[in-house]
Design a protein around this motif. Structure first.
Motif, PDB file in Angstrom:
ATOM      1  N   ARG A  39       7.403   0.570   0.450  1.00 33.70           N
ATOM      2  CA  ARG A  39       6.240   0.296   1.296  1.00 33.70           C
ATOM      3  C   ARG A  39       6.778  -0.267   2.604  1.00 33.70           C
ATOM      4  O   ARG A  39       7.558  -1.226   2.609  1.00 33.70           O
ATOM      5  CB  ARG A  39       5.329  -0.735   0.652  1.00 33.70           C
ATOM      6  N   TRP A  58       4.478   0.107   9.873  1.00 31.85           N
ATOM      7  CA  TRP A  58       4.907   0.592  11.187  1.00 31.85           C
ATOM      8  C   TRP A  58       3.932   0.087  12.230  1.00 31.85           C
ATOM      9  O   TRP A  58       2.749   0.396  12.182  1.00 31.85           O
ATOM     10  CB  TRP A  58       4.956   2.125  11.241  1.00 31.85           C
ATOM     11  N   ARG A  84       1.088   6.606  16.759  1.00 29.61           N
ATOM     12  CA  ARG A  84       1.488   7.973  16.411  1.00 29.61           C
ATOM     13  C   ARG A  84       1.978   8.736  17.622  1.00 29.61           C
ATOM     14  O   ARG A  84       2.799   9.633  17.512  1.00 29.61           O
ATOM     15  CB  ARG A  84       0.308   8.729  15.799  1.00 29.61           C
ATOM     16  N   SER A 108       0.168   1.602  11.028  1.00 23.16           N
ATOM     17  CA  SER A 108       0.038   2.125   9.669  1.00 23.16           C
ATOM     18  C   SER A 108       0.991   1.461   8.692  1.00 23.16           C
ATOM     19  O   SER A 108       1.960   0.811   9.072  1.00 23.16           O
ATOM     20  CB  SER A 108       0.300   3.632   9.686  1.00 23.16           C
ATOM     21  N   TRP A 135       3.146   2.831   5.377  1.00 24.91           N
ATOM     22  CA  TRP A 135       3.602   4.050   4.701  1.00 24.91           C
ATOM     23  C   TRP A 135       4.183   3.681   3.338  1.00 24.91           C
ATOM     24  O   TRP A 135       4.905   2.695   3.196  1.00 24.91           O
ATOM     25  CB  TRP A 135       4.664   4.762   5.523  1.00 24.91           C
ATOM     26  N   TYR A 136       3.869   4.500   2.368  1.00 23.15           N
ATOM     27  CA  TYR A 136       4.376   4.345   1.004  1.00 23.15           C
ATOM     28  C   TYR A 136       5.128   5.626   0.657  1.00 23.15           C
ATOM     29  O   TYR A 136       4.667   6.721   0.969  1.00 23.15           O
ATOM     30  CB  TYR A 136       3.216   4.180   0.019  1.00 23.15           C
ATOM     31  N   PHE A 137       6.260   5.468   0.010  1.00 28.44           N
ATOM     32  CA  PHE A 137       7.072   6.617  -0.369  1.00 28.44           C
ATOM     33  C   PHE A 137       7.499   6.535  -1.827  1.00 28.44           C
ATOM     34  O   PHE A 137       7.865   5.453  -2.307  1.00 28.44           O
ATOM     35  CB  PHE A 137       8.375   6.674   0.443  1.00 28.44           C
ATOM     36  N   GLN A 143       4.052  10.730  -0.578  1.00 23.82           N
ATOM     37  CA  GLN A 143       3.965   9.846   0.589  1.00 23.82           C
ATOM     38  C   GLN A 143       2.505   9.558   0.890  1.00 23.82           C
ATOM     39  O   GLN A 143       1.655  10.443   0.802  1.00 23.82           O
ATOM     40  CB  GLN A 143       4.619  10.567   1.755  1.00 23.82           C
ATOM     41  N   GLU A 193       0.120   7.539   3.948  1.00 21.95           N
ATOM     42  CA  GLU A 193       0.059   6.890   5.257  1.00 21.95           C
ATOM     43  C   GLU A 193      -1.327   6.263   5.371  1.00 21.95           C
ATOM     44  O   GLU A 193      -2.326   6.974   5.393  1.00 21.95           O
ATOM     45  CB  GLU A 193       0.246   7.905   6.381  1.00 21.95           C
ATOM     46  N   TYR A 206      -3.672   4.155   7.759  1.00 25.81           N
ATOM     47  CA  TYR A 206      -3.821   3.716   9.143  1.00 25.81           C
ATOM     48  C   TYR A 206      -4.857   2.606   9.253  1.00 25.81           C
ATOM     49  O   TYR A 206      -5.871   2.603   8.549  1.00 25.81           O
ATOM     50  CB  TYR A 206      -4.208   4.903  10.035  1.00 25.81           C
TER      51      TYR A 206
END
Length: 94
Positions: free
Chosen positions: A7, A10, A14, A24, A26-28, A39, A41, A43
């Motif tokens: 996690r 950012w 964009r 945002s 982001w999780y991966f 993934q 995102e 926002y």
């Protein structure tokens, strides 16, 4: 090595027509090779985007095209548990 989960916040825009969505998180989920498998995102002022098997891209973006095992960036401090990722993944699909 099994999948790993991250996690990361950012605080950058964009830089495109969807810039108004704000910053945002982001999780991966990454596979053994370090490449994203799933993934999310999320926002601040916009939608939650979800990419993975069967949905690799859409008009807003797509699944990451870079390995998170990059020697120039250490992702260890962004590690989260699988269940934390799965909760977000499941809620993003609603």
């Amino acid at each position: 090595m099994p999948s790993r989960f991250f996690r990361r916040r950012w605080n950058e825009s964009r830089g495109d027509e969807f810039d108004g969505w704000g910053h945002s998180v982001w999780y991966f989920e990454v596979g053994e090779d370090g490449w994203p498998v799933r993934q999310i995102e999320a926002y601040d002022d916009g939608p939650v985007l979800r990419y993975g098997p069967g949905h690799g891209e859409d008009q807003y973006g797509g699944l990451g095209q870079a390995s998170l095992d990059d020697a120039d960036e250490d992702w260890n401090s962004y590690t989260i548990a699988r269940d934390a990722f799965e909760r977000v993944w499941d809620s993003a699909g609603e």
